[in-house]
Design a protein around this motif. Sequence first.
Motif, PDB file in Angstrom:
ATOM      1  N   THR A  10     -40.998  34.561  16.298  1.00  0.00           N
ATOM      2  CA  THR A  10     -43.358  34.987  15.958  1.00  0.00           C
ATOM      3  C   THR A  10     -43.315  34.269  14.941  1.00  0.00           C
ATOM      4  OG1 THR A  10     -43.326  37.360  17.622  1.00  0.00           O
ATOM      5  CG2 THR A  10     -44.554  35.843  16.405  1.00  0.00           C
ATOM      6  N   PHE A  11     -43.850  32.730  15.160  1.00  0.00           N
ATOM      7  CA  PHE A  11     -44.379  32.137  13.307  1.00  0.00           C
ATOM      8  C   PHE A  11     -45.040  32.180  13.219  1.00  0.00           C
ATOM      9  CE2 PHE A  11     -40.685  29.392  16.219  1.00  0.00           C
ATOM     10  CZ  PHE A  11     -39.879  29.655  14.794  1.00  0.00           C
ATOM     11  N   GLN A  12     -45.941  33.110  12.203  1.00  0.00           N
ATOM     12  CA  GLN A  12     -46.678  33.537  11.871  1.00  0.00           C
ATOM     13  C   GLN A  12     -47.004  32.185  10.491  1.00  0.00           C
ATOM     14  OE1 GLN A  12     -48.628  36.091  11.743  1.00  0.00           O
ATOM     15  NE2 GLN A  12     -50.585  34.553  10.572  1.00  0.00           N
ATOM     16  N   LEU A  13     -48.885  31.542  11.621  1.00  0.00           N
ATOM     17  CA  LEU A  13     -49.467  30.254  10.417  1.00  0.00           C
ATOM     18  C   LEU A  13     -50.019  30.318   9.853  1.00  0.00           C
ATOM     19  CD1 LEU A  13     -49.499  28.032  13.546  1.00  0.00           C
ATOM     20  CD2 LEU A  13     -47.542  27.951  12.080  1.00  0.00           C
ATOM     21  N   ASN A  14     -50.748  30.320   8.109  1.00  0.00           N
ATOM     22  CA  ASN A  14     -51.446  31.045   7.098  1.00  0.00           C
ATOM     23  C   ASN A  14     -52.265  29.699   7.324  1.00  0.00           C
ATOM     24  OD1 ASN A  14     -50.868  33.652   6.799  1.00  0.00           O
ATOM     25  ND2 ASN A  14     -48.788  32.631   6.042  1.00  0.00           N
ATOM     26  N   ASN A  15     -53.173  29.764   6.803  1.00  0.00           N
ATOM     27  CA  ASN A  15     -54.348  28.581   5.418  1.00  0.00           C
ATOM     28  C   ASN A  15     -54.861  27.761   6.955  1.00  0.00           C
ATOM     29  OD1 ASN A  15     -54.140  29.881   3.226  1.00  0.00           O
ATOM     30  ND2 ASN A  15     -52.329  29.036   2.711  1.00  0.00           N
ATOM     31  N   VAL A  16     -54.708  27.888   8.420  1.00  0.00           N
ATOM     32  CA  VAL A  16     -54.646  27.283   9.572  1.00  0.00           C
ATOM     33  C   VAL A  16     -56.529  26.407   9.611  1.00  0.00           C
ATOM     34  CG1 VAL A  16     -55.434  26.745  11.963  1.00  0.00           C
ATOM     35  CG2 VAL A  16     -53.145  28.116  10.743  1.00  0.00           C
ATOM     36  N   LEU A  17     -56.712  25.219   9.655  1.00  0.00           N
ATOM     37  CA  LEU A  17     -58.357  24.947   9.228  1.00  0.00           C
ATOM     38  C   LEU A  17     -58.399  24.809   9.983  1.00  0.00           C
ATOM     39  CD1 LEU A  17     -57.570  22.284   6.469  1.00  0.00           C
ATOM     40  CD2 LEU A  17     -57.743  23.905   6.048  1.00  0.00           C
ATOM     41  N   CYS A  18     -60.355  24.814  10.905  1.00  0.00           N
ATOM     42  CA  CYS A  18     -60.575  25.309  12.232  1.00  0.00           C
ATOM     43  C   CYS A  18     -61.626  24.028  12.263  1.00  0.00           C
ATOM     44  CB  CYS A  18     -60.940  26.550  12.575  1.00  0.00           C
ATOM     45  SG  CYS A  18     -59.567  27.496  12.367  1.00  0.00           S
ATOM     46  N   PHE A  19     -62.241  23.321  13.397  1.00  0.00           N
ATOM     47  CA  PHE A  19     -62.992  22.085  13.286  1.00  0.00           C
ATOM     48  C   PHE A  19     -63.793  22.251  14.536  1.00  0.00           C
ATOM     49  CE2 PHE A  19     -58.851  19.956  14.281  1.00  0.00           C
ATOM     50  CZ  PHE A  19     -59.583  19.444  15.023  1.00  0.00           C
TER      51      PHE A  19
END
Length: 46
Positions: free
Chosen positions: A35-44
């Motif tokens: 499982t790879f944790q992604l932080n500070n993902v930008l959504c648009f």
Amino acid sequence: MHAPYNGSDDIMIGDGSSLSIIYIGSSSLKTSHNTFQLNNVLCFLL
């Protein structure tokens, strides 16, 4: 999880146009082994 983005940055896409960032958050990608944790993902919005 996400929260409103209050900055002034945009996301630039391949054709040179930009999209406004609406949210910033975190997510995870699950595979059969990790499982790879992604932080500070930008959504648009398109």
